[in-house]
Write an enzyme that holds these catalytic residues in place. Structure first.
Site, PDB file in Angstrom:
ATOM      1  NE  ARG A  77     123.810  39.475  62.626  1.00 58.26           N
ATOM      2  CZ  ARG A  77     123.033  40.224  62.411  1.00 58.26           C
ATOM      3  NH1 ARG A  77     121.521  40.668  62.212  1.00 58.26           N
ATOM      4  NH2 ARG A  77     123.167  41.417  61.080  1.00 58.26           N
ATOM      5  CG  HIS A 115     114.823  50.195  58.440  1.00 54.92           C
ATOM      6  ND1 HIS A 115     115.506  50.067  59.213  1.00 54.92           N
ATOM      7  CD2 HIS A 115     116.257  49.508  57.714  1.00 54.92           C
ATOM      8  CE1 HIS A 115     116.224  49.236  60.315  1.00 54.92           C
ATOM      9  NE2 HIS A 115     116.782  49.377  58.958  1.00 54.92           N
TER      10      HIS A 115
HETATM   11  N1  URA Z   1     120.412  46.720  61.355  1.00 60.41           N
HETATM   12  C1  URA Z   1     119.297  46.001  62.064  1.00 60.41           C
HETATM   13  O1  URA Z   1     118.172  45.967  62.252  1.00 60.41           O
HETATM   14  N2  URA Z   1     119.960  44.541  61.639  1.00 60.41           N
HETATM   15  C2  URA Z   1     120.959  44.544  61.131  1.00 60.41           C
HETATM   16  O2  URA Z   1     121.622  43.364  61.388  1.00 60.41           O
HETATM   17  C3  URA Z   1     121.869  45.609  61.118  1.00 60.41           C
HETATM   18  C4  URA Z   1     120.959  46.203  61.268  1.00 60.41           C
END
Ligand code: URA
Length: 425
Positions: free
Chosen positions: A171, A85
Protein backbone atom coordinates in the site's frame (compact mmCIF):
# COMPACT_ATOMS: atom_id res chain seq x y z
CA UNK A 1 -8.16 -26.06 -7.70
CA UNK A 2 -8.53 -22.82 -5.72
CA UNK A 3 -11.90 -21.78 -4.33
CA UNK A 4 -11.61 -18.41 -6.08
CA UNK A 5 -9.35 -16.52 -8.41
CA UNK A 6 -7.87 -13.05 -8.03
CA UNK A 7 -9.51 -11.51 -11.11
CA UNK A 8 -12.94 -12.61 -9.89
CA UNK A 9 -12.34 -11.03 -6.46
CA UNK A 10 -10.93 -7.78 -7.93
CA UNK A 11 -13.89 -7.51 -10.33
CA UNK A 12 -16.45 -7.72 -7.52
CA UNK A 13 -14.90 -4.75 -5.73
CA UNK A 14 -14.22 -2.86 -8.98
CA UNK A 15 -17.96 -3.13 -9.77
CA UNK A 16 -18.87 -1.88 -6.25
CA UNK A 17 -20.02 -5.27 -5.01
CA UNK A 18 -19.51 -6.85 -1.58
CA UNK A 19 -16.84 -9.52 -1.17
CA UNK A 20 -18.10 -12.74 0.40
CA UNK A 21 -16.47 -14.10 3.58
CA UNK A 22 -15.02 -16.92 1.52
CA UNK A 23 -13.53 -14.54 -1.07
CA UNK A 24 -11.92 -12.45 1.70
CA UNK A 25 -10.48 -15.49 3.52
CA UNK A 26 -9.14 -16.83 0.26
CA UNK A 27 -7.54 -13.63 -1.06
CA UNK A 28 -5.72 -12.81 2.22
CA UNK A 29 -4.43 -16.36 2.59
CA UNK A 30 -3.44 -16.68 -1.09
CA UNK A 31 -1.68 -13.29 -1.00
CA UNK A 32 0.28 -14.25 2.14
CA UNK A 33 1.37 -17.50 0.46
CA UNK A 34 2.36 -15.67 -2.76
CA UNK A 35 -0.36 -17.20 -4.91
CA UNK A 36 -2.03 -13.81 -5.46
CA UNK A 37 0.57 -11.49 -7.04
CA UNK A 38 1.47 -7.99 -5.79
CA UNK A 39 -0.07 -6.38 -8.90
CA UNK A 40 -3.35 -8.20 -8.25
CA UNK A 41 -3.42 -7.18 -4.60
CA UNK A 42 -2.62 -3.56 -5.59
CA UNK A 43 -5.60 -3.54 -7.94
CA UNK A 44 -7.82 -4.89 -5.19
CA UNK A 45 -6.47 -2.37 -2.64
CA UNK A 46 -7.18 0.47 -5.09
CA UNK A 47 -10.72 -0.84 -5.70
CA UNK A 48 -11.25 -0.93 -1.90
CA UNK A 49 -9.88 2.62 -1.58
CA UNK A 50 -12.27 3.86 -4.28
CA UNK A 51 -15.38 1.83 -3.46
CA UNK A 52 -15.09 1.11 0.28
CA UNK A 53 -16.20 -1.86 2.31
CA UNK A 54 -19.25 -2.53 4.49
CA UNK A 55 -18.62 -3.30 8.21
CA UNK A 56 -19.01 -7.07 7.64
CA UNK A 57 -16.27 -7.02 4.99
CA UNK A 58 -13.92 -4.97 7.22
CA UNK A 59 -14.47 -7.35 10.17
CA UNK A 60 -13.81 -10.41 8.00
CA UNK A 61 -10.74 -8.82 6.37
CA UNK A 62 -9.35 -8.07 9.86
CA UNK A 63 -10.06 -11.62 11.06
CA UNK A 64 -8.35 -13.08 7.99
CA UNK A 65 -5.24 -10.95 8.63
CA UNK A 66 -5.16 -12.06 12.27
CA UNK A 67 -5.48 -15.69 11.12
CA UNK A 68 -2.44 -15.25 8.82
CA UNK A 69 -0.15 -15.38 11.89
CA UNK A 70 0.15 -16.12 15.59
CA UNK A 71 -2.06 -14.75 18.36
CA UNK A 72 -0.49 -13.86 21.67
CA UNK A 73 -2.25 -14.59 24.93
CA UNK A 74 -1.49 -12.72 28.15
CA UNK A 75 -4.47 -14.02 30.08
CA UNK A 76 -2.23 -15.98 32.47
CA UNK A 77 -0.39 -12.82 33.62
CA UNK A 78 -1.04 -11.81 37.21
CA UNK A 79 -2.36 -8.37 36.13
CA UNK A 80 -4.73 -7.12 33.44
CA UNK A 81 -3.30 -5.74 30.18
CA UNK A 82 -3.93 -2.50 28.32
CA UNK A 83 -2.27 -0.99 25.29
CA UNK A 84 -2.37 2.25 23.33
CA UNK A 85 -2.01 2.86 19.62
CA UNK A 86 -1.42 6.25 18.05
CA UNK A 87 -2.06 6.80 14.37
CA UNK A 88 1.13 8.87 14.37
CA UNK A 89 2.05 12.48 14.87
CA UNK A 90 4.93 14.93 15.19
CA UNK A 91 6.63 15.03 18.58
CA UNK A 92 4.40 12.13 19.64
CA UNK A 93 6.55 10.57 22.35
CA UNK A 94 3.56 9.73 24.55
CA UNK A 95 4.18 5.96 24.57
CA UNK A 96 7.49 6.51 26.40
CA UNK A 97 6.10 8.00 29.62
CA UNK A 98 2.71 6.28 29.25
CA UNK A 99 3.77 2.61 29.31
CA UNK A 100 5.78 2.80 32.58
CA UNK A 101 3.15 5.10 34.12
CA UNK A 102 0.34 2.61 33.50
CA UNK A 103 2.58 -0.22 34.70
CA UNK A 104 3.22 1.72 37.91
CA UNK A 105 -0.57 1.80 38.39
CA UNK A 106 -0.78 -2.01 38.26
CA UNK A 107 -1.79 -2.69 34.66
CA UNK A 108 0.63 -4.48 32.29
CA UNK A 109 1.39 -2.78 28.95
CA UNK A 110 2.46 -5.04 26.05
CA UNK A 111 3.36 -2.35 23.53
CA UNK A 112 4.45 -3.64 20.13
CA UNK A 113 5.77 -0.65 18.21
CA UNK A 114 7.22 0.23 14.86
CA UNK A 115 9.97 2.31 13.37
CA UNK A 116 9.11 5.62 11.75
CA UNK A 117 8.63 6.14 8.05
CA UNK A 118 8.16 9.65 6.69
CA UNK A 119 7.61 12.73 8.85
CA UNK A 120 6.23 10.97 11.96
CA UNK A 121 8.81 9.38 14.23
CA UNK A 122 8.86 5.78 15.39
CA UNK A 123 8.84 4.81 19.06
CA UNK A 124 11.57 2.20 18.56
CA UNK A 125 13.83 4.75 16.83
CA UNK A 126 13.46 7.03 19.85
CA UNK A 127 14.22 4.30 22.40
CA UNK A 128 17.17 3.04 20.36
CA UNK A 129 18.93 6.33 21.14
CA UNK A 130 19.36 5.01 24.72
CA UNK A 131 22.78 3.31 24.90
CA UNK A 132 22.41 -0.49 24.98
CA UNK A 133 18.61 -0.62 24.57
CA UNK A 134 17.33 -3.37 22.27
CA UNK A 135 13.97 -3.59 20.53
CA UNK A 136 13.94 -7.29 19.61
CA UNK A 137 12.56 -9.58 22.32
CA UNK A 138 11.35 -13.16 22.08
CA UNK A 139 7.77 -13.85 23.15
CA UNK A 140 9.16 -15.51 26.31
CA UNK A 141 11.27 -12.44 27.18
CA UNK A 142 8.28 -10.20 26.59
CA UNK A 143 6.08 -12.29 28.85
CA UNK A 144 8.70 -12.41 31.62
CA UNK A 145 9.23 -8.63 31.48
CA UNK A 146 5.49 -7.99 31.62
CA UNK A 147 5.32 -10.07 34.78
CA UNK A 148 8.39 -8.50 36.43
CA UNK A 149 8.32 -4.85 35.27
CA UNK A 150 4.80 -4.54 33.91
CA UNK A 151 5.74 -2.71 30.69
CA UNK A 152 7.40 -3.73 27.45
CA UNK A 153 7.95 -1.62 24.36
CA UNK A 154 9.42 -3.82 21.65
CA UNK A 155 9.34 -4.64 17.94
CA UNK A 156 6.48 -6.78 16.67
CA UNK A 157 7.84 -10.18 15.65
CA UNK A 158 7.42 -11.53 12.12
CA UNK A 159 4.78 -13.96 13.33
CA UNK A 160 2.15 -11.31 14.05
CA UNK A 161 -0.28 -10.61 11.17
CA UNK A 162 2.23 -11.35 8.37
CA UNK A 163 -0.50 -10.59 5.80
CA UNK A 164 -0.54 -7.01 7.08
CA UNK A 165 3.23 -6.68 6.91
CA UNK A 166 3.14 -7.60 3.21
CA UNK A 167 0.03 -5.59 2.40
CA UNK A 168 1.16 -2.44 4.25
CA UNK A 169 4.46 -2.39 2.32
CA UNK A 170 2.48 -2.75 -0.92
CA UNK A 171 0.00 0.00 0.00
CA UNK A 172 2.90 2.30 0.82
CA UNK A 173 4.10 2.20 -2.81
CA UNK A 174 0.71 2.07 -4.58
CA UNK A 175 -1.06 5.13 -3.15
CA UNK A 176 -3.51 2.99 -1.18
CA UNK A 177 -2.53 3.71 2.42
CA UNK A 178 -5.40 6.19 2.89
CA UNK A 179 -8.32 3.73 2.61
CA UNK A 180 -10.15 3.69 5.96
CA UNK A 181 -11.11 -0.04 5.76
CA UNK A 182 -7.46 -0.89 5.08
CA UNK A 183 -6.02 1.38 7.80
CA UNK A 184 -8.54 0.15 10.39
CA UNK A 185 -8.01 -3.54 9.60
CA UNK A 186 -4.22 -3.08 9.47
CA UNK A 187 -3.99 -1.46 12.90
CA UNK A 188 -6.62 -3.61 14.59
CA UNK A 189 -5.39 -6.95 13.22
CA UNK A 190 -2.03 -6.32 14.93
CA UNK A 191 -3.54 -5.06 18.17
CA UNK A 192 -6.06 -7.91 18.43
CA UNK A 193 -3.38 -10.52 17.57
CA UNK A 194 -1.14 -8.96 20.24
CA UNK A 195 -3.68 -10.10 22.80
CA UNK A 196 -4.22 -6.96 24.89
CA UNK A 197 -7.32 -6.93 27.09
CA UNK A 198 -8.00 -3.20 26.69
CA UNK A 199 -6.98 -0.81 23.96
CA UNK A 200 -6.98 2.97 23.70
CA UNK A 201 -6.62 4.48 20.25
CA UNK A 202 -5.14 7.95 19.87
CA UNK A 203 -6.47 9.05 16.49
CA UNK A 204 -4.62 12.17 15.41
CA UNK A 205 -6.30 14.93 13.41
CA UNK A 206 -4.64 17.86 11.68
CA UNK A 207 -1.85 18.89 9.33
CA UNK A 208 0.74 16.60 10.93
CA UNK A 209 -1.55 13.54 10.93
CA UNK A 210 -2.70 10.94 8.43
CA UNK A 211 -6.24 12.25 8.80
CA UNK A 212 -6.39 15.94 8.01
CA UNK A 213 -10.07 16.41 8.79
CA UNK A 214 -12.09 15.51 11.82
CA UNK A 215 -14.91 13.69 9.99
CA UNK A 216 -12.54 11.16 8.41
CA UNK A 217 -10.70 10.77 11.72
CA UNK A 218 -14.02 10.07 13.45
CA UNK A 219 -14.97 7.50 10.80
CA UNK A 220 -11.61 5.76 11.25
CA UNK A 221 -11.97 5.82 15.04
CA UNK A 222 -15.53 4.44 14.94
CA UNK A 223 -14.47 1.68 12.55
CA UNK A 224 -11.55 0.65 14.77
CA UNK A 225 -13.57 0.81 17.99
CA UNK A 226 -16.21 -1.43 16.36
CA UNK A 227 -13.56 -3.97 15.29
CA UNK A 228 -12.02 -4.04 18.75
CA UNK A 229 -15.31 -4.53 20.55
CA UNK A 230 -16.38 -7.30 18.15
CA UNK A 231 -13.12 -9.08 19.00
CA UNK A 232 -13.78 -8.80 22.75
CA UNK A 233 -11.17 -6.09 23.36
CA UNK A 234 -12.35 -3.17 25.51
CA UNK A 235 -11.64 -0.37 23.01
CA UNK A 236 -12.06 3.41 23.13
CA UNK A 237 -10.62 6.14 20.91
CA UNK A 238 -9.63 9.72 21.61
CA UNK A 239 -9.50 12.13 18.67
CA UNK A 240 -6.59 14.44 19.45
CA UNK A 241 -5.19 17.54 17.81
CA UNK A 242 -2.16 17.21 15.56
CA UNK A 243 -2.22 20.59 13.86
CA UNK A 244 0.46 21.66 16.40
CA UNK A 245 3.33 19.29 17.27
CA UNK A 246 3.33 17.78 20.77
CA UNK A 247 5.66 19.14 23.43
CA UNK A 248 8.78 21.10 22.50
CA UNK A 249 10.85 18.48 20.65
CA UNK A 250 10.69 16.27 17.56
CA UNK A 251 13.50 13.79 17.06
CA UNK A 252 14.83 10.71 18.83
CA UNK A 253 17.15 11.36 21.81
CA UNK A 254 15.56 14.77 22.42
CA UNK A 255 12.12 13.15 22.70
CA UNK A 256 13.48 10.58 25.17
CA UNK A 257 14.85 13.46 27.27
CA UNK A 258 11.47 15.22 27.19
CA UNK A 259 9.70 12.00 28.21
CA UNK A 260 12.06 11.61 31.16
CA UNK A 261 11.14 15.18 32.22
CA UNK A 262 7.48 14.12 32.26
CA UNK A 263 8.32 11.02 34.31
CA UNK A 264 10.22 13.28 36.74
CA UNK A 265 7.02 15.26 37.32
CA UNK A 266 7.75 18.13 34.88
CA UNK A 267 7.69 18.40 31.08
CA UNK A 268 5.47 20.34 28.67
CA UNK A 269 1.84 20.71 29.78
CA UNK A 270 0.34 19.19 26.60
CA UNK A 271 2.49 16.05 26.84
CA UNK A 272 1.51 15.62 30.50
CA UNK A 273 -2.20 16.23 29.69
CA UNK A 274 -2.31 13.67 26.89
CA UNK A 275 -0.25 11.10 28.82
CA UNK A 276 -2.66 11.35 31.76
CA UNK A 277 -5.79 11.30 29.55
CA UNK A 278 -4.62 8.13 27.79
CA UNK A 279 -3.45 6.53 31.06
CA UNK A 280 -6.89 7.09 32.62
CA UNK A 281 -8.58 5.48 29.63
CA UNK A 282 -6.21 2.49 29.72
CA UNK A 283 -6.73 2.00 33.44
CA UNK A 284 -10.52 2.28 33.10
CA UNK A 285 -10.46 -0.23 30.22
CA UNK A 286 -8.56 -2.65 32.46
CA UNK A 287 -11.10 -2.12 35.25
CA UNK A 288 -8.75 -0.10 37.48
CA UNK A 289 -10.56 3.11 38.35
CA UNK A 290 -9.32 3.68 41.89
CA UNK A 291 -5.77 4.79 40.96
CA UNK A 292 -4.90 8.32 39.87
CA UNK A 293 -1.93 8.17 37.46
CA UNK A 294 -1.01 11.79 38.32
CA UNK A 295 0.02 10.49 41.79
CA UNK A 296 2.42 8.01 40.16
CA UNK A 297 4.15 10.79 38.24
CA UNK A 298 4.41 12.85 41.42
CA UNK A 299 5.70 10.08 43.74
CA UNK A 300 8.43 8.77 41.40
CA UNK A 301 6.98 5.31 40.86
CA UNK A 302 6.41 5.89 37.13
CA UNK A 303 10.08 6.91 36.85
CA UNK A 304 11.13 3.73 38.70
CA UNK A 305 9.07 1.64 36.24
CA UNK A 306 10.72 3.49 33.30
CA UNK A 307 14.21 2.71 34.61
CA UNK A 308 13.29 -0.93 35.22
CA UNK A 309 11.80 -1.18 31.71
CA UNK A 310 14.88 0.35 30.03
CA UNK A 311 17.28 -1.84 32.06
CA UNK A 312 15.30 -5.02 31.33
CA UNK A 313 15.93 -4.39 27.63
CA UNK A 314 19.68 -3.81 28.04
CA UNK A 315 19.57 -0.01 28.20
CA UNK A 316 21.22 2.29 30.70
CA UNK A 317 18.64 4.82 31.89
CA UNK A 318 21.36 6.93 33.54
CA UNK A 319 23.61 7.12 30.43
CA UNK A 320 24.13 10.39 28.56
CA UNK A 321 21.96 10.52 25.46
CA UNK A 322 23.59 11.15 22.07
CA UNK A 323 23.90 14.81 21.08
CA UNK A 324 23.93 16.13 17.48
CA UNK A 325 27.27 17.47 16.24
CA UNK A 326 25.83 20.62 14.66
CA UNK A 327 23.16 23.12 15.69
CA UNK A 328 21.49 26.01 13.91
CA UNK A 329 19.25 28.52 15.70
CA UNK A 330 16.33 30.25 13.97
CA UNK A 331 15.38 33.53 15.64
CA UNK A 332 11.89 35.05 15.76
CA UNK A 333 11.52 37.51 12.86
CA UNK A 334 8.94 39.64 14.76
CA UNK A 335 7.57 40.31 18.23
CA UNK A 336 4.06 39.23 19.21
CA UNK A 337 2.02 36.13 20.01
CA UNK A 338 2.93 32.89 18.27
CA UNK A 339 -0.46 32.09 16.78
CA UNK A 340 0.37 29.01 14.69
CA UNK A 341 3.07 26.32 14.67
CA UNK A 342 2.44 23.79 11.94
CA UNK A 343 3.01 20.15 12.86
CA UNK A 344 3.77 19.07 9.29
CA UNK A 345 6.41 21.80 8.82
CA UNK A 346 8.17 20.78 12.05
CA UNK A 347 7.89 17.06 11.27
CA UNK A 348 9.34 17.55 7.82
CA UNK A 349 12.21 19.64 9.21
CA UNK A 350 13.07 16.95 11.81
CA UNK A 351 12.91 14.30 9.12
CA UNK A 352 15.16 16.28 6.76
CA UNK A 353 17.68 16.78 9.59
CA UNK A 354 18.05 12.99 9.80
CA UNK A 355 15.64 12.06 12.62
CA UNK A 356 13.47 10.01 10.26
CA UNK A 357 13.97 7.82 7.22
CA UNK A 358 12.80 7.90 3.61
CA UNK A 359 13.13 4.14 3.05
CA UNK A 360 12.67 1.31 5.53
CA UNK A 361 16.35 0.34 5.40
CA UNK A 362 17.73 3.87 6.03
CA UNK A 363 19.46 4.59 9.36
CA UNK A 364 18.28 7.45 11.61
CA UNK A 365 20.44 9.90 13.55
CA UNK A 366 19.89 9.61 17.30
CA UNK A 367 20.71 13.26 18.01
CA UNK A 368 18.90 14.91 15.08
CA UNK A 369 15.67 16.87 15.34
CA UNK A 370 13.99 20.18 16.08
CA UNK A 371 13.49 21.96 19.40
CA UNK A 372 10.96 24.80 19.41
CA UNK A 373 11.21 27.41 22.13
CA UNK A 374 7.63 28.68 22.08
CA UNK A 375 4.19 27.16 21.65
CA UNK A 376 1.07 28.76 20.15
CA UNK A 377 -0.23 31.31 22.63
CA UNK A 378 3.25 32.25 23.90
CA UNK A 379 4.62 35.76 23.42
CA UNK A 380 7.89 35.97 21.51
CA UNK A 381 10.32 38.84 21.03
CA UNK A 382 12.06 39.62 17.74
CA UNK A 383 15.51 38.03 17.74
CA UNK A 384 14.84 35.45 20.45
CA UNK A 385 15.51 31.81 19.54
CA UNK A 386 12.39 30.21 18.03
CA UNK A 387 13.82 26.89 16.79
CA UNK A 388 17.05 24.99 17.33
CA UNK A 389 17.82 22.57 14.51
CA UNK A 390 20.05 19.58 15.32
CA UNK A 391 21.92 17.24 12.97
CA UNK A 392 25.26 15.50 12.46
CA UNK A 393 25.32 16.67 8.82
CA UNK A 394 25.23 20.48 8.38
CA UNK A 395 24.40 20.16 4.67
CA UNK A 396 20.91 19.18 5.84
CA UNK A 397 20.14 22.59 7.37
CA UNK A 398 19.02 24.33 4.13
CA UNK A 399 16.29 21.83 3.32
CA UNK A 400 15.12 21.75 6.94
CA UNK A 401 14.94 25.57 7.00
CA UNK A 402 12.93 25.50 3.77
CA UNK A 403 10.33 23.23 5.37
CA UNK A 404 9.89 25.65 8.30
CA UNK A 405 9.17 28.58 5.95
CA UNK A 406 5.49 29.44 6.26
CA UNK A 407 5.21 26.96 9.12
CA UNK A 408 4.45 29.51 11.86
CA UNK A 409 2.69 32.86 12.35
CA UNK A 410 3.52 35.60 14.81
CA UNK A 411 0.80 38.17 15.47
CA UNK A 412 -2.94 38.15 14.89
CA UNK A 413 -5.62 36.33 16.82
CA UNK A 414 -4.71 33.14 18.71
CA UNK A 415 -7.55 30.64 18.98
CA UNK A 416 -6.68 27.94 21.53
CA UNK A 417 -7.35 24.41 20.29
CA UNK A 418 -8.47 21.62 22.64
CA UNK A 419 -5.95 18.78 22.70
CA UNK A 420 -8.63 16.11 23.12
CA UNK A 421 -11.27 16.79 20.47
CA UNK A 422 -13.63 13.86 21.01
CA UNK A 423 -13.97 10.46 22.66
CA UNK A 424 -15.48 7.49 20.88
CA UNK A 425 -16.49 4.36 22.75
N1 URA B 1 -0.52 2.17 10.64
C1 URA B 1 -0.70 0.86 10.37
O1 URA B 1 -0.24 -0.01 11.10
N2 URA B 1 -1.41 0.55 9.30
C2 URA B 1 -1.95 1.46 8.46
O2 URA B 1 -2.59 1.10 7.50
C3 URA B 1 -1.73 2.82 8.76
C4 URA B 1 -1.02 3.14 9.87
Amino acid sequence: MSAHDAVEVISVKRDRGELSDSQIDWVIDAYTRGEVADEQMSALAMAILLNGMVPREIARWTAAMIASGERMDFSSLSRPTADKHSTGGVGDKITLPLAPLVAACGVAVPQLSGRGLGHTGGTLDKLESIPGWRAALSNEEMFAQLESVGAVICAAGDGLAPADKKLYALRDVTGTVEAIPLIASSIMSKKIAEGTGALVLDVKVGTGAFMKDVDRARELAETMVGLGKDAGVHTVALLTDMSTPLGLTAGNAIEVAESVEVLAGGGPADVVELTLALAREMLAGAGMTDVDPADKLADGSAMDAWKDMVRAQGGDPEAELPVAKETHVVNAPDSGTLTRLDAMAVGLAAWRLGAGRARKEDPVQAGAGVVWHARPGDTVTEGQPLFTLLTDEPERFDRALASLEGGFDIGGEHTPQDLVIDRIS
